[in-house]
Design a protein around this motif. Structure first.
Motif, PDB file in Angstrom:
ATOM      1  N   TRP A  20       0.815  -1.213   0.000  1.00  0.00           N
ATOM      2  CA  TRP A  20       0.000   0.000   0.000  1.00  0.00           C
ATOM      3  C   TRP A  20       0.849   1.265   0.000  1.00  0.00           C
ATOM      4  CZ3 TRP A  20      -3.301  -2.458   4.363  1.00  0.00           C
ATOM      5  CH2 TRP A  20      -4.325  -3.223   3.791  1.00  0.00           C
ATOM      6  N   GLY A  21       2.154   1.118   0.246  1.00  0.00           N
ATOM      7  CA  GLY A  21       3.020   2.285   0.376  1.00  0.00           C
ATOM      8  C   GLY A  21       2.971   3.215  -0.821  1.00  0.00           C
ATOM      9  N   GLY A  22       2.928   2.637  -2.031  1.00  0.00           N
ATOM     10  CA  GLY A  22       2.916   3.469  -3.228  1.00  0.00           C
ATOM     11  C   GLY A  22       1.537   3.716  -3.788  1.00  0.00           C
ATOM     12  N   MET A  23       0.499   3.263  -3.069  1.00  0.00           N
ATOM     13  CA  MET A  23      -0.861   3.338  -3.614  1.00  0.00           C
ATOM     14  C   MET A  23      -1.332   4.771  -3.801  1.00  0.00           C
ATOM     15  SD  MET A  23      -4.324   1.666  -2.007  1.00  0.00           S
ATOM     16  CE  MET A  23      -4.172   2.694  -0.529  1.00  0.00           C
ATOM     17  N   TYR A  24      -1.080   5.637  -2.813  1.00  0.00           N
ATOM     18  CA  TYR A  24      -1.572   7.008  -2.920  1.00  0.00           C
ATOM     19  C   TYR A  24      -0.906   7.735  -4.084  1.00  0.00           C
ATOM     20  CZ  TYR A  24      -4.101   6.718   1.489  1.00  0.00           C
ATOM     21  OH  TYR A  24      -4.996   6.363   2.476  1.00  0.00           O
ATOM     22  N   VAL A  25       0.387   7.468  -4.292  1.00  0.00           N
ATOM     23  CA  VAL A  25       1.088   8.112  -5.395  1.00  0.00           C
ATOM     24  C   VAL A  25       0.525   7.647  -6.731  1.00  0.00           C
ATOM     25  CG1 VAL A  25       3.322   8.397  -6.528  1.00  0.00           C
ATOM     26  CG2 VAL A  25       3.184   8.373  -4.031  1.00  0.00           C
ATOM     27  N   GLY A 251      -6.912  -5.508  16.717  1.00  0.00           N
ATOM     28  CA  GLY A 251      -6.177  -4.342  17.194  1.00  0.00           C
ATOM     29  C   GLY A 251      -4.677  -4.481  17.013  1.00  0.00           C
ATOM     30  N   THR A 252      -4.161  -5.698  17.103  1.00  0.00           N
ATOM     31  CA  THR A 252      -2.736  -5.927  16.895  1.00  0.00           C
ATOM     32  C   THR A 252      -2.386  -5.839  15.423  1.00  0.00           C
ATOM     33  OG1 THR A 252      -2.665  -7.355  18.844  1.00  0.00           O
ATOM     34  CG2 THR A 252      -0.848  -7.555  17.286  1.00  0.00           C
ATOM     35  N   VAL A 253      -3.230  -6.414  14.566  1.00  0.00           N
ATOM     36  CA  VAL A 253      -3.007  -6.332  13.120  1.00  0.00           C
ATOM     37  C   VAL A 253      -2.969  -4.875  12.666  1.00  0.00           C
ATOM     38  CG1 VAL A 253      -4.105  -6.753  10.887  1.00  0.00           C
ATOM     39  CG2 VAL A 253      -3.938  -8.599  12.538  1.00  0.00           C
ATOM     40  N   ALA A 254      -3.862  -4.059  13.214  1.00  0.00           N
ATOM     41  CA  ALA A 254      -4.021  -2.687  12.738  1.00  0.00           C
ATOM     42  C   ALA A 254      -2.770  -1.846  12.911  1.00  0.00           C
ATOM     43  CB  ALA A 254      -5.192  -2.024  13.469  1.00  0.00           C
ATOM     44  N   VAL A 255      -1.929  -2.168  13.893  1.00  0.00           N
ATOM     45  CA  VAL A 255      -0.773  -1.323  14.156  1.00  0.00           C
ATOM     46  C   VAL A 255       0.187  -1.323  12.974  1.00  0.00           C
ATOM     47  CG1 VAL A 255       0.749  -3.042  15.219  1.00  0.00           C
ATOM     48  CG2 VAL A 255       0.842  -0.653  15.980  1.00  0.00           C
ATOM     49  N   PHE A 256       0.180  -2.383  12.155  1.00  0.00           N
ATOM     50  CA  PHE A 256       1.060  -2.420  10.993  1.00  0.00           C
ATOM     51  C   PHE A 256       0.686  -1.355   9.964  1.00  0.00           C
ATOM     52  CE2 PHE A 256       1.549  -6.773  12.639  1.00  0.00           C
ATOM     53  CZ  PHE A 256       2.924  -6.835  12.718  1.00  0.00           C
ATOM     54  N   TYR A 257      -0.535  -0.838  10.059  1.00  0.00           N
ATOM     55  CA  TYR A 257      -0.972   0.193   9.125  1.00  0.00           C
ATOM     56  C   TYR A 257      -0.101   1.440   9.232  1.00  0.00           C
ATOM     57  CZ  TYR A 257      -4.680   1.926   6.042  1.00  0.00           C
ATOM     58  OH  TYR A 257      -5.390   2.368   4.956  1.00  0.00           O
ATOM     59  N   PHE A 258       0.501   1.656  10.405  1.00  0.00           N
ATOM     60  CA  PHE A 258       1.349   2.823  10.591  1.00  0.00           C
ATOM     61  C   PHE A 258       2.590   2.791   9.703  1.00  0.00           C
ATOM     62  CE2 PHE A 258      -0.822   2.867  14.797  1.00  0.00           C
ATOM     63  CZ  PHE A 258      -1.323   4.156  14.751  1.00  0.00           C
ATOM     64  N   LEU A 259       2.961   1.609   9.216  1.00  0.00           N
ATOM     65  CA  LEU A 259       4.154   1.494   8.389  1.00  0.00           C
ATOM     66  C   LEU A 259       3.924   1.953   6.955  1.00  0.00           C
ATOM     67  CD1 LEU A 259       5.321  -1.990   9.681  1.00  0.00           C
ATOM     68  CD2 LEU A 259       6.355   0.207  10.217  1.00  0.00           C
ATOM     69  N   GLN A 260       2.676   2.178   6.572  1.00  0.00           N
ATOM     70  CA  GLN A 260       2.362   2.534   5.187  1.00  0.00           C
ATOM     71  C   GLN A 260       3.063   3.825   4.740  1.00  0.00           C
ATOM     72  OE1 GLN A 260      -1.742   2.101   3.931  1.00  0.00           O
ATOM     73  NE2 GLN A 260      -1.619   3.978   2.756  1.00  0.00           N
ATOM     74  N   PRO A 261       2.964   4.938   5.487  1.00  0.00           N
ATOM     75  CA  PRO A 261       3.663   6.152   5.033  1.00  0.00           C
ATOM     76  C   PRO A 261       5.174   6.008   5.045  1.00  0.00           C
ATOM     77  CG  PRO A 261       2.706   6.482   7.213  1.00  0.00           C
ATOM     78  CD  PRO A 261       2.153   5.190   6.695  1.00  0.00           C
ATOM     79  N   VAL A 262       5.705   5.172   5.941  1.00  0.00           N
ATOM     80  CA  VAL A 262       7.152   4.952   5.962  1.00  0.00           C
ATOM     81  C   VAL A 262       7.590   4.262   4.681  1.00  0.00           C
ATOM     82  CG1 VAL A 262       9.037   3.758   7.130  1.00  0.00           C
ATOM     83  CG2 VAL A 262       7.231   4.839   8.468  1.00  0.00           C
ATOM     84  N   VAL A 263       6.866   3.217   4.297  1.00  0.00           N
ATOM     85  CA  VAL A 263       7.193   2.493   3.072  1.00  0.00           C
ATOM     86  C   VAL A 263       7.038   3.400   1.860  1.00  0.00           C
ATOM     87  CG1 VAL A 263       6.543   0.567   1.574  1.00  0.00           C
ATOM     88  CG2 VAL A 263       6.592   0.258   4.052  1.00  0.00           C
ATOM     89  N   GLY A 264       5.950   4.182   1.831  1.00  0.00           N
ATOM     90  CA  GLY A 264       5.731   5.087   0.712  1.00  0.00           C
ATOM     91  C   GLY A 264       6.855   6.101   0.570  1.00  0.00           C
ATOM     92  N   THR A 265       7.299   6.671   1.688  1.00  0.00           N
ATOM     93  CA  THR A 265       8.385   7.641   1.642  1.00  0.00           C
ATOM     94  C   THR A 265       9.691   6.983   1.213  1.00  0.00           C
ATOM     95  OG1 THR A 265       7.335   8.922   3.412  1.00  0.00           O
ATOM     96  CG2 THR A 265       9.667   9.331   2.993  1.00  0.00           C
ATOM     97  N   ALA A 266       9.946   5.780   1.721  1.00  0.00           N
ATOM     98  CA  ALA A 266      11.164   5.065   1.344  1.00  0.00           C
ATOM     99  C   ALA A 266      11.172   4.731  -0.147  1.00  0.00           C
ATOM    100  CB  ALA A 266      11.298   3.786   2.175  1.00  0.00           C
TER     101      ALA A 266
END
Length: 314
Positions: A20-25, A251-266
């Motif tokens: 999902w990291g590059g999805m918004y772009v 709730g535990t699965v959801a925390v991985f969602y925070f990595l999306q902008p990091v991956v997108g920026t990388a």
């Protein structure tokens, strides 16, 4: 199943966040070629076809029972709201707003998980989510002018909030189906159910814009965008997201969602030459600590139900 395989599958949402990291772009760039709701329809239709084929190749195309069809159609509804709100919101806002508002999805998942499934909101989980949210804000602030976050179309911001809430609904209400059948079955049937809904909305969008399908340029660029959105960020990512729900609480699965902008920026730095600095490193490390804190927390026991006839927890 071995403990190693258990943890590998539980990390499926991490891979989904990477996809999902590059999805918004990609989606933002594609709107100049394909209207947003129509692009969402193409994305989900292709993802549904890929998942249906995958389900058939695995030899596990078992039809869900009639009593579960309303739940699957409901998941398709959550998908439809997510895609429409996400793509329209992305068109009306900017990348910084889209990235920052992703922090709402895990919060909504935790709240809904506690309200709907009785999952415990422990101090450890709360602390981990807070750390990850702070890290996301640091990453976004380091890459964009913080003043632009508050500037933009208020309707777009509202739509992105709705998209976050809808994806949380898809996550929490999907747990029962995932654990009754499998991640692949739940992702496939919910995506198939969403396809005609998005198809009707796409026709309405094209009518409103005074356009027809013949006016949509299906060149190499638009086909690549549709292929990426349909195969990577839908078929593969949605399966991996639900795969995590087979093993850990929502709730535990959801925390991985925070990595999306990091991956997108990388990815932007690696592929587009964008610069990243100390803020990105500090925010990424903070997110990593938050994810680790949540993953180390004790597994929720209250939200687990007895095993059903398939051997999976409902």
């Amino acid at each position: 199943m071995s403990r190693f395989r258990h943890y590998v599958f539980a990390l499926g949402p991490l891979a989904a966040a990477a996809l999902w990291g590059g999805m918004y772009v990609v989606s933002k760039w594609s709107f100049s070629l394909v209207p947003p709701v129509t692009l969402g329809f193409f994305r989900v239709a292709l993802g549904a076809a890929a998942l249906w084929l995958w389900l058939g190749l695995t030899g596990s195309r078992s039809r869900p029972s009639r009593e579960d069809w309303p739940a699957l159609v409901g998941l398709g509804g959550w998908v439809t709201v997510t895609i429409v709100a996400q793509f329209l919101g992305t068109e009306l806002t900017n990348a910084s707003q889209g990235s920052l508002l992703t922090v709402l999805t895990p919060v909504f998942v935790v709240v809904l998980g506690a309200a709907v499934r009785g999952e415990r909101v422990t101090r450890t989980k709360t602390a981990g989510i807070a750390l990850a949210a702070v890290g996301t804000a640091v990453v976004v602030a380091g890459q964009y002018d913080p003043g632009t976050v508050a500037v933009g179309n208020a309707a777009g911001v509202g739509l992105l909030v709705v998209a976050s809430l809808a994806w949380a609904g898809y996550t929490v209400w999907g747990v029962r189906v995932v654990r009754r059948y499998s991640a692949l079955t739940a992702a496939t049937y919910s995506t198939v159910a969403a396809t005609p809904m998005l198809g009707l909305l796409s026709l309405g969008e094209l009518w409103y814009l005074g356009r027809g399908l013949a006016t949509i340029p299906l060149g190499a660029s638009s086909l690549f965008a549709i292929a990426y959105l349909g195969l990577a960020s839908t078929a593969a990512a949605w399966y991996l997201w639900y795969k995590g729900l087979e093993y850990v609480p929502a709730g535990t699965v959801a925390v991985f969602y925070f990595l999306q902008p990091v991956v997108g920026t990388a990815l932007a730095a690696a592929l587009l030459g964008e610069q990243v600095g100390a803020w990105f490193v500090a925010g990424s490390l903070t997110i990593g600590v938050g994810v680790w804190v949540v993953s180390r927390g004790r597994a929720d026991q209250n939200g687990r139900q007895p095993r059903d006839r398939s051997g999976l927890r409902e």
